[in-house]
Scaffold this motif. Structure first.
Motif, short mmCIF file in Angstrom:
data_model
loop_
_atom_site.label_atom_id
_atom_site.label_comp_id
_atom_site.label_asym_id
_atom_site.label_seq_id
_atom_site.Cartn_x
_atom_site.Cartn_y
_atom_site.Cartn_z
N PHE A 19 -10.10 -13.16 -14.96
CA PHE A 19 -10.93 -13.02 -13.76
C PHE A 19 -10.42 -11.95 -12.79
N VAL A 20 -9.26 -11.34 -13.06
CA VAL A 20 -8.77 -10.26 -12.19
C VAL A 20 -8.57 -8.95 -12.93
N LYS A 21 -8.76 -8.96 -14.24
CA LYS A 21 -8.56 -7.73 -15.01
C LYS A 21 -9.45 -6.61 -14.50
N GLY A 22 -8.82 -5.45 -14.33
CA GLY A 22 -9.56 -4.30 -13.84
C GLY A 22 -9.63 -4.22 -12.33
N ARG A 23 -9.23 -5.29 -11.64
CA ARG A 23 -9.28 -5.29 -10.18
C ARG A 23 -7.90 -5.41 -9.54
N PHE A 24 -7.02 -6.19 -10.17
CA PHE A 24 -5.68 -6.42 -9.63
C PHE A 24 -4.65 -5.70 -10.48
N THR A 25 -3.57 -5.26 -9.83
CA THR A 25 -2.47 -4.61 -10.54
C THR A 25 -1.15 -5.17 -10.03
N ILE A 26 -0.32 -5.63 -10.97
CA ILE A 26 1.01 -6.09 -10.62
C ILE A 26 2.00 -4.98 -10.92
N SER A 27 2.97 -4.79 -10.02
CA SER A 27 3.98 -3.75 -10.22
C SER A 27 5.29 -4.21 -9.60
N GLN A 28 6.33 -3.42 -9.81
CA GLN A 28 7.64 -3.83 -9.32
C GLN A 28 8.41 -2.64 -8.79
N ASP A 29 9.35 -2.93 -7.92
CA ASP A 29 10.35 -1.97 -7.47
C ASP A 29 11.69 -2.66 -7.68
N SER A 30 12.33 -2.36 -8.81
CA SER A 30 13.56 -3.05 -9.18
C SER A 30 14.66 -2.84 -8.15
N ALA A 31 14.73 -1.65 -7.60
CA ALA A 31 15.77 -1.35 -6.62
C ALA A 31 15.67 -2.25 -5.39
N LYS A 32 14.44 -2.63 -5.06
CA LYS A 32 14.22 -3.48 -3.90
C LYS A 32 14.06 -4.95 -4.28
N ASN A 33 14.13 -5.23 -5.60
CA ASN A 33 13.92 -6.61 -6.06
C ASN A 33 12.59 -7.16 -5.53
N THR A 34 11.59 -6.33 -5.61
CA THR A 34 10.29 -6.66 -5.02
C THR A 34 9.19 -6.46 -6.04
N VAL A 35 8.24 -7.37 -6.03
CA VAL A 35 7.06 -7.29 -6.88
C VAL A 35 5.82 -7.22 -5.99
N TYR A 36 4.83 -6.46 -6.44
CA TYR A 36 3.63 -6.26 -5.65
C TYR A 36 2.40 -6.72 -6.44
N LEU A 37 1.38 -7.07 -5.70
CA LEU A 37 0.08 -7.34 -6.30
C LEU A 37 -0.96 -6.56 -5.51
N GLU A 38 -1.47 -5.51 -6.13
CA GLU A 38 -2.52 -4.70 -5.52
C GLU A 38 -3.85 -5.32 -5.91
N MET A 39 -4.64 -5.69 -4.90
CA MET A 39 -5.91 -6.38 -5.15
C MET A 39 -7.05 -5.52 -4.62
N ASN A 40 -7.90 -5.10 -5.51
CA ASN A 40 -9.05 -4.27 -5.16
C ASN A 40 -10.35 -5.00 -5.51
N SER A 41 -11.44 -4.51 -4.95
CA SER A 41 -12.77 -5.10 -5.22
C SER A 41 -12.74 -6.60 -5.04
N LEU A 42 -12.18 -7.03 -3.95
CA LEU A 42 -12.01 -8.47 -3.71
C LEU A 42 -13.35 -9.16 -3.55
N LYS A 43 -13.39 -10.40 -4.03
CA LYS A 43 -14.59 -11.22 -4.00
C LYS A 43 -14.30 -12.49 -3.19
N PRO A 44 -15.33 -13.11 -2.64
CA PRO A 44 -15.09 -14.36 -1.91
C PRO A 44 -14.37 -15.42 -2.74
N GLU A 45 -14.62 -15.44 -4.05
CA GLU A 45 -13.95 -16.41 -4.91
C GLU A 45 -12.47 -16.12 -5.12
#
Length: 126
Positions: free
Chosen positions: A63-89
């Protein structure tokens, strides 16, 4: 003990974007799986995306394929979730999680994770 701190939640209109961040407090802990989950009112917590920090492999819920992207910055020990084309659901509390084993597609399961953040609210209005 590892603390995971999420940030970046908020309110947005449908079609908009948000970027969530998850920072791990203990730099000596190197998880083999990092995931994002979400829980809407009255629903079970469900896996959204997962990443293998060591190799970069990722998995997404359909249900998020093509809209959300998970990525990481190992140096910062941080993970991100980029969410595009968001829907009310997509409205839910989003949780970050860290685990010791990478399970491939199974990394979208709650059972794959040992540590959880406190959650950040994402609200998408129509």
């Amino acid at each position: 003990q590892v603390q995971l701190v999420e940030s970046g939640g908020g309110s947005v209109q449908a079609g908009g974007s948000l970027r969530l961040s998850c920072a791990a407090s203990r730099y000596t802990y190197r998880p083999n799986a990092m995931g994002w989950f979400r829980q809407a009112p009255g629903k079970e917590r469900e896996g959204v995306a997962a990443i293998w920090p060591g190799g970069g492999s990722t998995y997404y819920a359909d249900f998020v394929k093509g809209r959300f992207t998970i990525s990481q910055d190992s140096a910062k020990n941080t993970v991100y979730l980029e969410m595009n084309s968001l829907k009310p659901e997509d409205t839910a509390i989003y949780y970050c999680a860290a685990g010791s084993l990478w399970r491939g597609p199974g990394s979208l399961s709650r059972s794959a994770y040992n540590y959880w953040g406190q959650g950040t609210q994402v609200t998408v209005s129509s």
